[in-house]
Design a protein around this motif. Structure first.
Motif, PDB file in Angstrom:
ATOM      1  N   LEU A 200       0.830  -1.209   0.000  1.00  0.00           N
ATOM      2  CA  LEU A 200       0.000   0.000   0.000  1.00  0.00           C
ATOM      3  C   LEU A 200       0.865   1.260   0.000  1.00  0.00           C
ATOM      4  N   LEU A 201       1.972   1.231   0.725  1.00  0.00           N
ATOM      5  CA  LEU A 201       2.831   2.412   0.775  1.00  0.00           C
ATOM      6  C   LEU A 201       3.518   2.643  -0.569  1.00  0.00           C
ATOM      7  N   ILE A 202       3.880   1.570  -1.239  1.00  0.00           N
ATOM      8  CA  ILE A 202       4.444   1.701  -2.589  1.00  0.00           C
ATOM      9  C   ILE A 202       3.384   2.259  -3.539  1.00  0.00           C
ATOM     10  N   GLU A 203       2.149   1.791  -3.403  1.00  0.00           N
ATOM     11  CA  GLU A 203       1.063   2.330  -4.224  1.00  0.00           C
ATOM     12  C   GLU A 203       0.868   3.819  -3.972  1.00  0.00           C
ATOM     13  N   ALA A 204       1.150   4.252  -2.738  1.00  0.00           N
ATOM     14  CA  ALA A 204       1.007   5.670  -2.390  1.00  0.00           C
ATOM     15  C   ALA A 204       2.160   6.515  -2.889  1.00  0.00           C
ATOM     16  N   GLY A 205       3.228   5.875  -3.395  1.00  0.00           N
ATOM     17  CA  GLY A 205       4.314   6.641  -3.988  1.00  0.00           C
ATOM     18  C   GLY A 205       5.693   6.385  -3.413  1.00  0.00           C
ATOM     19  N   LEU A 206       5.833   5.517  -2.428  1.00  0.00           N
ATOM     20  CA  LEU A 206       7.160   5.205  -1.901  1.00  0.00           C
ATOM     21  C   LEU A 206       7.917   4.357  -2.918  1.00  0.00           C
ATOM     22  N   PRO A 207       9.145   4.717  -3.280  1.00  0.00           N
ATOM     23  CA  PRO A 207       9.927   3.857  -4.186  1.00  0.00           C
ATOM     24  C   PRO A 207      10.086   2.459  -3.603  1.00  0.00           C
ATOM     25  N   GLU A 208       9.921   1.462  -4.454  1.00  0.00           N
ATOM     26  CA  GLU A 208       9.839   0.072  -3.997  1.00  0.00           C
ATOM     27  C   GLU A 208      11.049  -0.358  -3.180  1.00  0.00           C
ATOM     28  N   GLU A 209      12.239   0.038  -3.605  1.00  0.00           N
ATOM     29  CA  GLU A 209      13.456  -0.442  -2.943  1.00  0.00           C
ATOM     30  C   GLU A 209      13.722   0.259  -1.609  1.00  0.00           C
ATOM     31  N   VAL A 210      13.007   1.320  -1.326  1.00  0.00           N
ATOM     32  CA  VAL A 210      13.243   2.067  -0.086  1.00  0.00           C
ATOM     33  C   VAL A 210      12.791   1.281   1.144  1.00  0.00           C
ATOM     34  N   TRP A 211      11.823   0.384   0.969  1.00  0.00           N
ATOM     35  CA  TRP A 211      11.396  -0.452   2.097  1.00  0.00           C
ATOM     36  C   TRP A 211      11.611  -1.917   1.742  1.00  0.00           C
ATOM     37  N   GLN A 212      12.583  -2.513   2.399  1.00  0.00           N
ATOM     38  CA  GLN A 212      12.892  -3.919   2.217  1.00  0.00           C
ATOM     39  C   GLN A 212      12.340  -4.706   3.413  1.00  0.00           C
ATOM     40  N   ILE A 213      11.807  -5.900   3.147  1.00  0.00           N
ATOM     41  CA  ILE A 213      11.329  -6.774   4.218  1.00  0.00           C
ATOM     42  C   ILE A 213      12.055  -8.107   4.129  1.00  0.00           C
ATOM     43  N   VAL A 214      12.580  -8.543   5.272  1.00  0.00           N
ATOM     44  CA  VAL A 214      13.256  -9.840   5.346  1.00  0.00           C
ATOM     45  C   VAL A 214      12.530 -10.683   6.390  1.00  0.00           C
ATOM     46  N   ILE A 215      12.319 -11.940   6.085  1.00  0.00           N
ATOM     47  CA  ILE A 215      11.521 -12.827   6.933  1.00  0.00           C
ATOM     48  C   ILE A 215      12.403 -13.980   7.403  1.00  0.00           C
ATOM     49  N   GLY A 216      12.309 -14.301   8.678  1.00  0.00           N
ATOM     50  CA  GLY A 216      13.085 -15.423   9.179  1.00  0.00           C
ATOM     51  C   GLY A 216      13.092 -15.482  10.689  1.00  0.00           C
ATOM     52  N   GLU A 217      13.755 -16.482  11.240  1.00  0.00           N
ATOM     53  CA  GLU A 217      13.817 -16.672  12.676  1.00  0.00           C
ATOM     54  C   GLU A 217      14.575 -15.527  13.335  1.00  0.00           C
ATOM     55  N   GLY A 218      14.034 -15.062  14.469  1.00  0.00           N
ATOM     56  CA  GLY A 218      14.641 -13.942  15.161  1.00  0.00           C
ATOM     57  C   GLY A 218      16.109 -14.111  15.473  1.00  0.00           C
ATOM     58  N   PRO A 219      16.541 -15.239  16.059  1.00  0.00           N
ATOM     59  CA  PRO A 219      17.955 -15.406  16.398  1.00  0.00           C
ATOM     60  C   PRO A 219      18.889 -15.417  15.190  1.00  0.00           C
TER      61      PRO A 219
END
Length: 521
Positions: A200-219
């Motif tokens: 949604l934030l990218i749709e609002a105009g944030l450049p895609e690469e500015v917010w990266q998400i990484v998923i995985g175990e906390g430790p």
């Protein structure tokens, strides 16, 4: 139970949705998340390695520089467009929040409200918080001093499972306005909500690469995020927060930490008992008590305790538990088997040692595998674990007090200091007592929403409840570095124009006396 014809997890979390939301998310392996309502798998998600985290930061660094060059007003305008998208697409957002956290729809909407408020606030006020500020120079007129705010670079964010929308995008919004990029590690079990927020934030105009998400175990993923970040924003347990702080200190980078709480509510003798009882239900059992600012200790004046507890228990017993993706349920599920185990342990131990159950006190597997009734315990005393340990569930312990000094002392008798509440018909007296409570936020005649929802005021903890603040000026300035630019004009700050050292010193001495007399600061 789910009403006939209602939307189900399969209706909401489709393969197409998962493919869309995870596009561009790095991960060499595969992990999965599950819904607390049934325990069923929701989606398979890319699982990051430390190298994937390093790659995400590299991408974010490349994107951050041109993003910081975008005019501040344009960066802020992205948030205002995002605000409207959040409200327009709230059904989709609420479905995911409910499925991933197990909370009731109304409580999911409270989370959505908080994000909309933060987006509006920083979309409107962000430029004012960040504007250059003039300061008096060492020699007025001759020394022109400006304080500028520069982005830190790439913020590493570690967000928890209990408020996956608010504590991911809500905390990231001011960082984006300030010109930063962000790499977020959400909890795996609630990653879809964070991914939808990013879309949604990218749709609002944030450049895609500015917010990266990484998923995985906390430790595994968490330390890698801290190792690459220019600043760390963490929300979670006090134990993990200490580890994050140590790692950040080793790298000489800043961090903000919102950690645990053992929050107290004081019901004074003159309180409106009916309103206080209703407020206690909201304060103790919203999101099944799984929020850092929920009330876990309830101090009631002995003169009104019996009547208050009767009304509080009656309201609590009437709460409706449910799993449907619609309004109607008053409380949802616990989010994990771990939370259910803590809840069960605290209740069972307290009862075994003499506490009395006034409401609840048992799991409800007939509704869902992780459901537990909202529970009130009376007669709680040390060394019961529930006295001092954070439960993070729908459980509150009741204590009686004789006078307000005693109540304040009892409320402050904890290493935590996140949130507190005072109920009284005398607003001035309530605010005076609030000032004596050692907590980052204190609500008068409300449990937590009044303070938390006031986005212009800082929110955070004292003591073991953390460092730094979200909201207000502190919530955005923490994502910046202060830079002072001083322009010296006409004459240097040194002997010049033929002045000897002695005459220069005498001139400066007279000048300092004059500036004090003129009340210059």
């Amino acid at each position: 139970m789910t009403p006939a014809g209602a939307r189900t997890a399969d209706d909401v979390v489709t393969p197409a949705l998962v493919t869309r939301l995870t596009r561009g998310v790095s991960g060499a392996d595969v992990t999965a998340n599950h819904t607390p309502f049934t325990g069923r798998k929701l989606a398979e998600l890319p699982e990051a390695t430390p190298q994937d985290v390093a790659t995400a930061f590299a991408r974010a660094r490349v994107a951050q520089r041109p993003w910081a060059a975008v005019p501040l007003a344009e960066r802020a305008a992205v948030l205002l467009r995002f605000h409207d998208l959040v409200l327009d697409r709230q059904s989709e957002i609420l479905d995911l929040i409910q499925l991933e956290t197990g909370k009731a729809r109304l409580h999911a909407h409270e989370e959505l409200q908080a994000v909309a408020v933060a987006a509006r606030h920083y979309g409107r006020k962000g430029p004012a918080y960040l504007r250059p500020r003039a300061h008096t120079g060492v020699i007025p007129v001759l020394t022109k001093v400006t304080e500028a705010r520069q982005p830190r670079g790439v913020v590493g964010q570690i967000s928890p499972w209990n408020y996956p929308f608010e504590l991911s995008v809500g905390d990231a919004l001011p960082a984006f306005v300030a010109g930063n990029a962000v790499v977020t590690k959400p909890d795996t079990e609630t990653a879809l909500t964070a991914l939808l927020a990013r879309e949604l934030l990218i749709e609002a105009g944030l450049p895609e690469e500015v917010w990266q998400i990484v998923i995985g175990e906390g430790p595994v993923v968490g330390p890698a995020v801290v190792d690459h970040a220019d600043y760390v924003s963490f929300t979670g347990s006090t134990r993990t927060g200490r580890e994050v702080a140590r790692s950040a200190a080793t790298r000489l980078i800043g961090c903000s930490l919102e950690l645990g709480g053992k929050n107290a509510m004081l019901v004074l003798r003159d309180a409106d008992i009916e309103k206080a009882a209703a407020g206690a239900v909201r304060g103790c059992f919203s999101s099944a008590g799984q929020l850092c600012i929920a009330i876990e200790r309830l101090y009631v004046h002995e003169a009104i305790a019996d009547e208050f507890l009767l009304r509080f228990a009656t309201r609590t017993k009437a709460l409706r538990l449910g799993t449907g993706l619609a309004y109607g349920a008053d409380m949802g599920s616990l989010a994990s088997a771990q939370q259910l185990d803590i809840m069960t342990r605290h209740v069972d131990e307290a009862v075994a040692k003499g506490a009395t159950v006034l409401a609840g006190g048992r799991p409800r597997p007939d509704i869902g595998p992780l459901f537990y009734e909202p529970t009130i315990l009376d007669g709680v005393e040390p060394p019961m674990a529930v006295c001092t340990e954070e439960t993070f569930g729908p459980l509150v312990s009741v204590y009686r007090f004789r006078d307000e000094d005693e109540a304040v002392a009892l409320a402050n008798a904890t290493p935590y200091g996140l949130n507190a509440a005072v109920w009284t018909k005398d607003g001035r007296r309530g605010r005076e007592i609030a000032a004596r409570l050692r907590a980052g936020t204190v609500n008068v005649n409300e449990a937590f929403a009044a303070a938390y929802g006031s986005a212009g005021a800082p929110m955070g903890g004292m003591g073991d409840s953390g460092l730094g603040r979200r909201h207000g000026s502190e919530g955005i300035l923490k994502y910046t570095e202060a830079q002072t630019v001083a322009h010296q004009r006409i004459m240097p700050l040194a002997p010049a124009f033929g002045l000897t050292d002695e005459k220069y010193a005498a001139l400066m001495t007279r000048g300092l006396r004059v500036m004090k007399a003129l009340h210059l600061r």
